[in-house]
Enzyme design. Sequence first.
Site, PDB file in Angstrom:
ATOM      1  N   ARG A  34       0.815  -1.220   0.000  1.00 25.40           N
ATOM      2  CA  ARG A  34       0.000   0.000   0.000  1.00 25.40           C
ATOM      3  C   ARG A  34       0.845   1.266   0.000  1.00 25.40           C
ATOM      4  NH1 ARG A  34      -3.013  -1.509   5.332  1.00 25.40           N
ATOM      5  NH2 ARG A  34      -0.834  -2.097   5.622  1.00 25.40           N
ATOM      6  N   ARG A  35       2.065   1.211   0.575  1.00 27.92           N
ATOM      7  CA  ARG A  35       2.846   2.441   0.743  1.00 27.92           C
ATOM      8  C   ARG A  35       3.623   2.760  -0.538  1.00 27.92           C
ATOM      9  NH1 ARG A  35       5.268   0.849   6.523  1.00 27.92           N
ATOM     10  NH2 ARG A  35       4.923  -1.208   5.606  1.00 27.92           N
ATOM     11  N   VAL A  61      -4.542  -5.625  -0.444  1.00 29.97           N
ATOM     12  CA  VAL A  61      -5.029  -6.991  -0.725  1.00 29.97           C
ATOM     13  C   VAL A  61      -6.437  -7.238  -0.182  1.00 29.97           C
ATOM     14  CG1 VAL A  61      -2.733  -8.068  -0.909  1.00 29.97           C
ATOM     15  CG2 VAL A  61      -3.895  -8.013   1.326  1.00 29.97           C
ATOM     16  N   SER A 140       2.897 -19.207   9.519  1.00 24.30           N
ATOM     17  CA  SER A 140       3.633 -18.828  10.733  1.00 24.30           C
ATOM     18  C   SER A 140       3.716 -20.042  11.650  1.00 24.30           C
ATOM     19  CB  SER A 140       2.861 -17.721  11.457  1.00 24.30           C
ATOM     20  OG  SER A 140       3.379 -17.496  12.751  1.00 24.30           O
ATOM     21  N   TYR A 153      -5.086 -14.118  15.375  1.00 23.66           N
ATOM     22  CA  TYR A 153      -3.907 -14.230  14.501  1.00 23.66           C
ATOM     23  C   TYR A 153      -3.585 -15.702  14.248  1.00 23.66           C
ATOM     24  CZ  TYR A 153       0.798 -13.783  12.594  1.00 23.66           C
ATOM     25  OH  TYR A 153       1.906 -13.888  11.773  1.00 23.66           O
TER      26      TYR A 153
HETATM   27  P1  NDP Z   1       6.140  -6.322   8.092  1.00 21.50           P
HETATM   28  O1  NDP Z   1       5.169  -5.542   8.906  1.00 21.50           O
HETATM   29  O2  NDP Z   1       7.584  -5.950   8.157  1.00 21.50           O
HETATM   30  O3  NDP Z   1       5.668  -6.355   6.560  1.00 21.50           O
HETATM   31  C1  NDP Z   1       4.321  -6.594   6.247  1.00 21.50           C
HETATM   32  C2  NDP Z   1       4.082  -6.288   4.766  1.00 21.50           C
HETATM   33  O4  NDP Z   1       2.698  -6.585   4.485  1.00 21.50           O
HETATM   34  C3  NDP Z   1       4.303  -4.847   4.418  1.00 21.50           C
HETATM   35  O5  NDP Z   1       4.991  -4.771   3.192  1.00 21.50           O
HETATM   36  C4  NDP Z   1       2.900  -4.276   4.257  1.00 21.50           C
HETATM   37  O6  NDP Z   1       2.903  -3.268   3.252  1.00 21.50           O
HETATM   38  C5  NDP Z   1       2.135  -5.509   3.771  1.00 21.50           C
HETATM   39  N1  NDP Z   1       0.701  -5.388   4.014  1.00 21.50           N
HETATM   40  C6  NDP Z   1       0.065  -5.387   5.208  1.00 21.50           C
HETATM   41  N2  NDP Z   1      -1.251  -5.206   5.035  1.00 21.50           N
HETATM   42  C7  NDP Z   1      -1.458  -5.094   3.693  1.00 21.50           C
HETATM   43  C8  NDP Z   1      -2.600  -4.886   2.892  1.00 21.50           C
HETATM   44  N3  NDP Z   1      -3.826  -4.750   3.420  1.00 21.50           N
HETATM   45  N4  NDP Z   1      -2.446  -4.811   1.544  1.00 21.50           N
HETATM   46  C9  NDP Z   1      -1.217  -4.935   0.994  1.00 21.50           C
HETATM   47  N5  NDP Z   1      -0.101  -5.141   1.709  1.00 21.50           N
HETATM   48  C10 NDP Z   1      -0.217  -5.206   3.042  1.00 21.50           C
HETATM   49  O7  NDP Z   1       5.947  -7.835   8.574  1.00 21.50           O
HETATM   50  P2  NDP Z   1       6.671  -9.218   8.155  1.00 21.50           P
HETATM   51  O8  NDP Z   1       7.548  -9.045   6.988  1.00 21.50           O
HETATM   52  O9  NDP Z   1       7.226  -9.797   9.393  1.00 21.50           O
HETATM   53  O10 NDP Z   1       5.388 -10.071   7.785  1.00 21.50           O
HETATM   54  C11 NDP Z   1       5.171 -10.663   6.528  1.00 21.50           C
HETATM   55  C12 NDP Z   1       4.307 -11.889   6.727  1.00 21.50           C
HETATM   56  O11 NDP Z   1       4.985 -12.819   7.579  1.00 21.50           O
HETATM   57  C13 NDP Z   1       2.958 -11.645   7.408  1.00 21.50           C
HETATM   58  O12 NDP Z   1       1.991 -12.441   6.762  1.00 21.50           O
HETATM   59  C14 NDP Z   1       3.189 -12.112   8.846  1.00 21.50           C
HETATM   60  O13 NDP Z   1       1.992 -12.531   9.453  1.00 21.50           O
HETATM   61  C15 NDP Z   1       4.128 -13.266   8.615  1.00 21.50           C
HETATM   62  N6  NDP Z   1       4.951 -13.690   9.730  1.00 21.50           N
HETATM   63  C16 NDP Z   1       5.783 -12.826  10.396  1.00 21.50           C
HETATM   64  C17 NDP Z   1       6.588 -13.280  11.428  1.00 21.50           C
HETATM   65  C18 NDP Z   1       7.482 -12.375  12.198  1.00 21.50           C
HETATM   66  O14 NDP Z   1       7.869 -12.745  13.341  1.00 21.50           O
HETATM   67  N7  NDP Z   1       7.899 -11.247  11.698  1.00 21.50           N
HETATM   68  C19 NDP Z   1       6.619 -14.698  11.799  1.00 21.50           C
HETATM   69  C20 NDP Z   1       5.710 -15.517  11.037  1.00 21.50           C
HETATM   70  C21 NDP Z   1       4.936 -15.028  10.034  1.00 21.50           C
HETATM   71  P3  NDP Z   1       2.064  -1.903   3.280  1.00 21.50           P
HETATM   72  O15 NDP Z   1       1.897  -1.509   4.713  1.00 21.50           O
HETATM   73  O16 NDP Z   1       2.909  -0.966   2.467  1.00 21.50           O
HETATM   74  O17 NDP Z   1       0.786  -2.242   2.590  1.00 21.50           O
HETATM   75  C1  8X3 Z   2       4.563 -14.280  14.014  1.00 17.70           C
HETATM   76  C2  8X3 Z   2       5.180 -15.131  15.065  1.00 17.70           C
HETATM   77  O1  8X3 Z   2       4.913 -16.183  17.339  1.00 17.70           O
HETATM   78  O2  8X3 Z   2       4.395 -13.805  17.152  1.00 17.70           O
HETATM   79  O3  8X3 Z   2       3.802 -15.014  13.126  1.00 17.70           O
HETATM   80  O4  8X3 Z   2       2.892 -15.452  16.278  1.00 17.70           O
HETATM   81  S1  8X3 Z   2       4.273 -15.130  16.503  1.00 17.70           S
END
Ligand code: NDP
Ligand code: 8X3
Length: 255
Positions: A34-35, A61, A140, A153
């Site tokens: 989005r950004r 999305v 996750s 979540y």
């Molecule tokens: P970040 O917050 O660093 O990145 C999240 C990304 O998702 C951003 O680029 C954001 O872009 C995008 N996003 C969020 N909402 C929307 C939307 N409505 N439409 C389009 N894009 C969207 O988090 P992570 O990189 O850590 O997370 C990525 C994925 O990994 C997620 O699905 C998260 O649940 C999963 N995950 C993360 C873990 C962690 O510990 N970090 C562990 C396990 C899974 P923008 O805001 O520009 O739209």
């Molecule tokens: C992100 C990891 O353990 O915070 O998916 O749910 S946790």
Amino acid sequence: MNNIILITGATAGFGEAVAHKFAQNKWNIIITGRRQERLVALEHLLKENYKVEVLSLGFDVRAIDQVQSAIAGLPEKWRKIDVLLNNAGLAAGRGPIQEGETDDWELMIDTNVKGLLYMMRAVSPLMIANQKGHIINVASLAGWETYGGGNVYCGTKHAVRAISRAARVDLLPHQVKVSVVSPGAAETEFSLVRFKGDEQKAAAVYEGYQPLKAEDIAESIYFMATQPPHVNIEEILILPTAQANATVTHKNNTK
Ligand code: NDP
Ligand code: 8X3
């Protein structure tokens, strides 16, 4: 023509690291999020550093009309998508179910589940037309286990794994692979988003041990995406060494 990966959520965290990893290896990249200003900066950086082609598409999305028109409007040369990385997602809040903020619940379900479905619905027909493709969904550890305050979540990430397993059956006759990557604790903007900008709360999640880095996840995703056609890595569960499961992390204050 280089291979093509479409990444949702490429403006931060895993998605951004994946964009670098694949571009380094001469894939052309469709970056989304989005950004808009981050998309523009990343597009410039990827083109400059790796001399690959990059297409940025700014959309949410959660909005089915935006998803459909972004994919329907892809220029011809970008329609042969080899890999769709469904990565956009978030946690919002971490409270007990009885005190849950229903707006946070809607946000997580709309993004992590419905957004992922909209992307699969829009992109899989292009892959079927090509008789090849690979959908990699980011779940996750929270899709394997649960923890207090993780209720919705965890529910969304369990759903990602179930949807992926079922879609693997649907897409099997079309040579379209479906895989899942399930990370444990990784230091990205994830916790800052979860705790709504509270930097102290976010930093506390990663104190006293070494969490995963976004680049670690990018390595796994690249490995999944570059297997020969007859090999499908169905799922990778990747945790920091200091984390045994969703509730036990060895914190000894040495990073
Ligand atoms: P970040 O917050 O660093 O990145 C999240 C990304 O998702 C951003 O680029 C954001 O872009 C995008 N996003 C969020 N909402 C929307 C939307 N409505 N439409 C389009 N894009 C969207 O988090 P992570 O990189 O850590 O997370 C990525 C994925 O990994 C997620 O699905 C998260 O649940 C999963 N995950 C993360 C873990 C962690 O510990 N970090 C562990 C396990 C899974 P923008 O805001 O520009 O739209
Ligand atoms: C992100 C990891 O353990 O915070 O998916 O749910 S946790």
